[in-house]
Design an enzyme around this catalytic site. Sequence first.
Site, PDB file in Angstrom:
ATOM      1  N   THR A 252      -1.794   5.450   2.747  1.00  0.00           N
ATOM      2  CA  THR A 252      -2.998   4.712   2.363  1.00  0.00           C
ATOM      3  C   THR A 252      -3.261   3.672   3.440  1.00  0.00           C
ATOM      4  O   THR A 252      -2.374   2.923   3.806  1.00  0.00           O
ATOM      5  CB  THR A 252      -2.808   4.002   0.997  1.00  0.00           C
ATOM      6  OG1 THR A 252      -2.531   4.984   0.005  1.00  0.00           O
ATOM      7  CG2 THR A 252      -4.061   3.236   0.609  1.00  0.00           C
TER       8      THR A 252
ATOM      9  N   LEU B 214       0.862  -1.174   0.000  1.00  0.00           N
ATOM     10  CA  LEU B 214       0.000   0.000   0.000  1.00  0.00           C
ATOM     11  C   LEU B 214       0.900   1.225   0.000  1.00  0.00           C
ATOM     12  O   LEU B 214       1.960   1.219   0.641  1.00  0.00           O
ATOM     13  CB  LEU B 214      -0.895   0.039   1.243  1.00  0.00           C
ATOM     14  CG  LEU B 214      -1.970  -1.039   1.374  1.00  0.00           C
ATOM     15  CD1 LEU B 214      -2.707  -0.880   2.706  1.00  0.00           C
ATOM     16  CD2 LEU B 214      -2.950  -0.994   0.223  1.00  0.00           C
ATOM     17  N   ASP B 215       0.489   2.271  -0.707  1.00  0.00           N
ATOM     18  CA  ASP B 215       1.257   3.511  -0.695  1.00  0.00           C
ATOM     19  C   ASP B 215       1.300   4.087   0.718  1.00  0.00           C
ATOM     20  O   ASP B 215       0.382   3.868   1.516  1.00  0.00           O
ATOM     21  CB  ASP B 215       0.616   4.567  -1.604  1.00  0.00           C
ATOM     22  CG  ASP B 215       0.702   4.209  -3.080  1.00  0.00           C
ATOM     23  OD1 ASP B 215       1.460   3.281  -3.421  1.00  0.00           O
ATOM     24  OD2 ASP B 215       0.006   4.861  -3.880  1.00  0.00           O
ATOM     25  N   LYS B 216       2.341   4.844   0.987  1.00  0.00           N
ATOM     26  CA  LYS B 216       2.428   5.575   2.255  1.00  0.00           C
ATOM     27  C   LYS B 216       1.179   6.455   2.380  1.00  0.00           C
ATOM     28  O   LYS B 216       0.732   7.049   1.401  1.00  0.00           O
ATOM     29  CB  LYS B 216       3.690   6.459   2.241  1.00  0.00           C
ATOM     30  CG  LYS B 216       3.898   7.232   3.509  1.00  0.00           C
ATOM     31  CD  LYS B 216       5.109   8.128   3.380  1.00  0.00           C
ATOM     32  CE  LYS B 216       5.228   8.989   4.621  1.00  0.00           C
ATOM     33  NZ  LYS B 216       6.241  10.035   4.464  1.00  0.00           N
TER      34      LYS B 216
END
Length: 196
Positions: free
Chosen positions: A14, A10-12
């Site tokens: 998110t 997951l993106d930072k």
Amino acid sequence: LPRAGVGHRLDKDTSGALVVARTLEAHHALVKALALRDISREYLALVFGRVIAGGTIDAPIGRHPTDRLRMAVVENGKPAVSHYRVAERFAAHSLLRVALETGRTHQIRVHLAHLGFPILGDEKYGDFALNKSLKRDGLKRMALHAWRMAFRHPLTATPVECIAPLPDGLGNYIATVDAEKGREFTAENLETILNR
């Protein structure tokens, strides 16, 4: 285990559902399932602007031509497909359900910004001035959440569905946006909205 058993990233900033394997066999099976697109992932994104209808974004993604720290829709990029539909419209924002067909770096963020509907709080692909005002209004993070994941158990093939509740910070912020409609946002009415 490779990557500590994490099946995908997951993106930072998110939040949401993330699958982690406990055995090497399960990890291999999950990585293979992701590659074959056998894992369904659905996100919630609160975006700037009123999105009229859902649709599909089929636009290749690669490195930004001038900013190597960002991704962009580029002609020679890797295939990237996102499906979105409107869960709720507010006065100046929309809550979208976004399903991934592919899993490129920053895919949802790049695709939605490319459409002209950047995610609230996204400092990499959003509007700097608008995001600065959001921080003053109480949004301390990006409004992107990995809400639902569905797949078959890697060892038993039993269907598994995971729902990750909205974290308080994001849920509370959507509640303030929802007040634009003269209604009190609750976890219950979000479930009603999402299950329509």
